[in-house]
Design an enzyme around this catalytic site. Structure first.
Site, PDB file in Angstrom:
ATOM      1  N   LYS A 142      -3.338   3.654  -4.995  1.00  0.00           N
ATOM      2  CA  LYS A 142      -4.707   3.146  -4.951  1.00  0.00           C
ATOM      3  C   LYS A 142      -5.629   3.946  -5.891  1.00  0.00           C
ATOM      4  O   LYS A 142      -5.224   4.972  -6.425  1.00  0.00           O
ATOM      5  CB  LYS A 142      -5.224   3.182  -3.502  1.00  0.00           C
ATOM      6  CG  LYS A 142      -4.335   2.386  -2.519  1.00  0.00           C
ATOM      7  CD  LYS A 142      -4.182   0.938  -2.939  1.00  0.00           C
ATOM      8  CE  LYS A 142      -3.756  -0.009  -1.837  1.00  0.00           C
ATOM      9  NZ  LYS A 142      -2.400   0.106  -1.303  1.00  0.00           N
TER      10      LYS A 142
HETATM   11  C1  LIG Z   1      -1.854  -0.555   0.148  1.00  0.00           C
HETATM   12  C2  LIG Z   1      -2.261  -1.612   1.086  1.00  0.00           C
HETATM   13  C3  LIG Z   1      -2.188  -1.424   2.473  1.00  0.00           C
HETATM   14  C4  LIG Z   1      -1.537  -0.231   3.103  1.00  0.00           C
HETATM   15  O1  LIG Z   1      -2.100   0.988   2.775  1.00  0.00           O
HETATM   16  P1  LIG Z   1      -1.418   2.344   3.302  1.00  0.00           P
HETATM   17  O2  LIG Z   1      -2.508   3.361   3.118  1.00  0.00           O
HETATM   18  O3  LIG Z   1      -0.238   2.593   2.419  1.00  0.00           O
HETATM   19  O4  LIG Z   1      -1.049   2.148   4.715  1.00  0.00           O
HETATM   20  C5  LIG Z   1      -2.675  -2.411   3.307  1.00  0.00           C
HETATM   21  N1  LIG Z   1      -3.208  -3.544   2.815  1.00  0.00           N
HETATM   22  C6  LIG Z   1      -3.283  -3.775   1.493  1.00  0.00           C
HETATM   23  C7  LIG Z   1      -3.895  -5.042   0.996  1.00  0.00           C
HETATM   24  C8  LIG Z   1      -2.808  -2.817   0.580  1.00  0.00           C
HETATM   25  O5  LIG Z   1      -2.868  -3.064  -0.735  1.00  0.00           O
END
Ligand SMILES: *Cc1c(COP(=O)(O)O)cnc(C)c1O
Length: 308
Positions: free
Chosen positions: A186
């Site tokens: 992210k």
């Molecule tokens: C990355 C992502 C998640 C999960 O995030 P984590 O921090 O890895 O649990 C959930 N929803 C979406 C849309 C994502 O892109």
């Protein structure tokens, strides 16, 4: 050539803040969660995003689980979400015995199509979980007014939308809850991490969120000196992020605008160079609605179906 999917940007302060903890560990520097760095991260987001309450979590997945517990999804309850998303939007609902109801996406934004939500609402519908794909906002006015009309909770899966906005409002601060991800892939990262934003003006909801996040105990109250010992009072799990990761995260959050601007330069470069292929009909570039200020999380391209 191997193209990495995501390469984290380092500000230089990650190491400094972590070293601060490591060098002071013998003097009592905290390594478990909710220490000074964790609090600073939460405060930073509350101020920057105009969020009522932010609680750091171990991931966006855990923030979505917390929101699902807080709503009280029960077996048979239905939750509306886009058919195009990551597994973590649906998993917490299924774990609670609920039913994810998948609604098709808008071909322009690839976000849940608000016009298709209403026909999916039944007497068992409890909530809508919109996902801001690629950090481009969903049509939140339409979603919020449907939620109001049918008395539904709204949980924004803003995993990809940290720092992006809808009509000037930061994503994650519009629904009842917002969920952020600080996973390595992210924009802002601490390896694995997340946050739950609580937007309803309801102290009881915040209190219960703190309990669920602390394994079902009132430990947060104990730390504030509001109870003289802490005990098991509700369901919960281990959703507090370590102070070491919070230190890393603070360095990233402080550079949020800088990081997103750098990504925007790259995003614009892709758009400029690929526009010719869109003009000749080979691909389609992302569509950004007027209401959305995105955060350049993903640059995606759409191809024609092979049999089209
Ligand atoms: C990355 C992502 C998640 C999960 O995030 P984590 O921090 O890895 O649990 C959930 N929803 C979406 C849309 C994502 O892109």
């Amino acid at each position: 050539m191997k193209i990495p999917f995501a390469r984290p940007y380092l500000t230089g302060n990650e190491q400094k803040y972590i070293n601060d903890i490591l060098t002071n560990i013998r003097n009592g520097a905290q390594t478990s969660g909710d220490g000074p760095y964790g609090k600073k991260c939460e405060q930073f987001m509350e101020e920057k995003f105009g969020a009522r309450k932010v609680l750091l979590t171990t991931s966006c997945t855990s923030a979505l689980e917390m929101a699902t517990f807080l709503i009280g999804i029960k077996p048979g309850d239905e939750v509306i979400m886009p058919s195009f998303t990551f597994v973590s939007t649906a998993n917490p609902v299924v774990m609670a015995g609920g039913i994810p109801v998948f609604v098709d996406i808008d071909p322009d934004t690839l976000n849940i199509d608000p016009e298709k939500i209403e026909e999916a609402i039944t007497p068992r519908t409890r909530a809508i979980y919109p996902v801001h794909y690629a950090g481009v906002s969903c049509a939140m006015d339409e979603i919020m007014s449907l939620a109001k009309k049918h008395d539904l909770w709204v949980v924004e899966d803003a995993a990809q939308g940290v720092g992006a906005r809808y009509k000037g409002k930061y994503l994650g601060t519009i629904g009842d809850f917002g969920c952020y991800s600080f996973h390595e892939t992210k924009n802002i990262t601490c390896g694995e991490g997340g946050a739950l934003v609580i937007n309803r003006d309801d102290p009881k909801l915040v209190e219960r969120a703190e309990i669920i996040r602390e394994k079902g105990t009132d430990r947060s109250k104990f730390h504030r000196g509001q109870v003289d010992k802490y005990t098991w009072v509700d369901i919960g799990s281990s959703y507090v992020i370590s102070e070491i990761l919070s230190a890393f995260l603070l360095a990233q959050l402080e550079a949020l605008d800088e990081i997103n601007l750098k990504r925007m330069d790259v995003w614009n470069e892709y758009a400029e160079r690929l526009r010719q292929f869109e003009a000749s009909g080979i691909i389609r570039l992302p569509v950004i609605p007027d209401y959305a200020e995105h955060n350049a999380h993903i640059f995606y391209i759409l191809f024609q179906d092979q049999d089209a």
